[in-house]
Design an enzyme around this catalytic site. Structure first.
Site, mmCIF file in Angstrom:
data_model
loop_
_atom_site.group_PDB
_atom_site.id
_atom_site.type_symbol
_atom_site.label_atom_id
_atom_site.label_comp_id
_atom_site.label_asym_id
_atom_site.label_seq_id
_atom_site.Cartn_x
_atom_site.Cartn_y
_atom_site.Cartn_z
ATOM 1 C CG HIS A 1 15.966 -33.297 1.362
ATOM 2 N ND1 HIS A 1 14.631 -33.257 1.052
ATOM 3 C CD2 HIS A 1 16.558 -32.389 0.550
ATOM 4 C CE1 HIS A 1 14.429 -32.376 0.083
ATOM 5 N NE2 HIS A 1 15.591 -31.837 -0.237
ATOM 6 C CD GLU B 1 15.077 -30.287 3.103
ATOM 7 O OE1 GLU B 1 16.301 -30.166 2.930
ATOM 8 O OE2 GLU B 1 14.244 -29.957 2.253
#
Ligand code: TA6
Length: 286
Positions: free
Chosen positions: A155, A257
């Site tokens: 992320h 991400e």
């Protein structure tokens, strides 16, 4: 030896710092198994880390590269983004060679993870630092007796000077699921994505190299085995609701991400899956 690799503490938590001979730097937290800082040689930091981030395991550290596993976001019944963002990982290996410094952190299933998800697994997060690049690889091994399925992501919070002036290219023509429009599936027609409002998209089968233009610097983003790319910026209102990020910092960050979300990854007993995201600063010359 290419680098100095040190075990130290940041805000009370154990971290590994890497300083390479040519001036690249990285900081990796054992809490969350999370890269918190990366700066190429002769360059500026490419990762955003909130100055209000919590380091007490009550929430994921806001910034750097959190690891989402075995569930991305709220796509299942587990806590948002899974079970490992607030877990303590272990340092299991370090390599310090001619032009590469590398550390591997590990985390295995335990009573706390089994209470929520009844499978056995071993994760390894390998972080490589070169003069102009950061390579982050997540490996998942099924150490149990039966198969399991998971979703996952790195992320990554990228740091930008001003998000409205940043451009992300490489997603043209790709389909995405728009979390801000009832998960509608849309196609991105733009040559480059310019973020001037909230964005929360899962791009499918996004297998091209992405390039983030941030003023006069550029970052190539390459992912292997992760089929999807998530692009997220909360923008003004959602950012103000985040307790661990200054209100105006949505302007300083853009999450790009590497993810495996649309199709769950099925892993048989004893098998290993891995996925990698590489960030390459194109400006460095050492
Ligand atoms: O990856 C994008 C996303 O799923 C967004 O929907 C947003 O909620 C973000 O992750 C951050 O989640 P967090 O739990 O870290 O606040």
């Amino acid at each position: 030896m290419y680098a100095t690799i040190t075990e130290t503490r940041l805000n009370g938590q154990p971290v590994i710092t890497i300083h390479t001979r040519d001036g690249a730097q990285a900081t990796i937290s054992l809490l969350g198994g999370q890269v918190l800082h990366w700066q190429p040689a002769n360059g500026k930091p490419w990762l955003y880390l909130s100055e209000q981030a919590r380091f007490d395991a009550s929430a994921a550290i806001r910034g750097g590269i959190p690891v989402c596993f075995p569930q991305f976001a709220q796509t299942g019944k587990l806590p948002k983004h899974g079970l490992v963002r607030t877990a303590q990982w272990q340092l299991i290996e370090q390599r310090n060679e001619d032009t590469l410094a590398m550390v591997t952190l590990g985390l295995s299933s335990n009573d706390a993870t089994r209470a929520l998800w009844p499978f056995d697994f071993a994760l390894e997060l390998t972080v490589g630092v070169g003069a102009d690049r950061l390579d982050v690889e997540l490996a998942v091994t099924n150490t149990g007796y039966g198969a399991f399925a998971f979703t996952a992501a790195l992320h990554t919070y990228l740091r930008v000077a001003e998000v409205e002036l940043a451009l992300l290219s490489g997603l043209k023509g790709k389909h995405y699921r728009d979390a801000l429009d009832n998960d509608a599936i849309k196609r991105d027609p733009q040559e480059a994505l310019a973020v001037d409002g909230p964005v929360d998209r899962i791009y499918h089968d996004a297998n091209r190299t992405l390039v983030l233009d941030d003023g006069n610097r550029h970052l190539m983003i390459v992912q292997e085995q992760f089929p999807d790319v998530v692009v997220w910026n909360p923008w003004e209102h959602a950012a103000a609701a985040l307790p661990d990020m200054p209100d105006s910092d949505f302007r300083r960050m853009l999450c790009v991400e590497a993810a495996a979300v649309r199709q769950r990854i099925e892993l048989a007993a004893d098998d290993t899956w891995w996925g990698r995201q590489s960030l390459i600063d194109t400006r460095v010359s050492v």
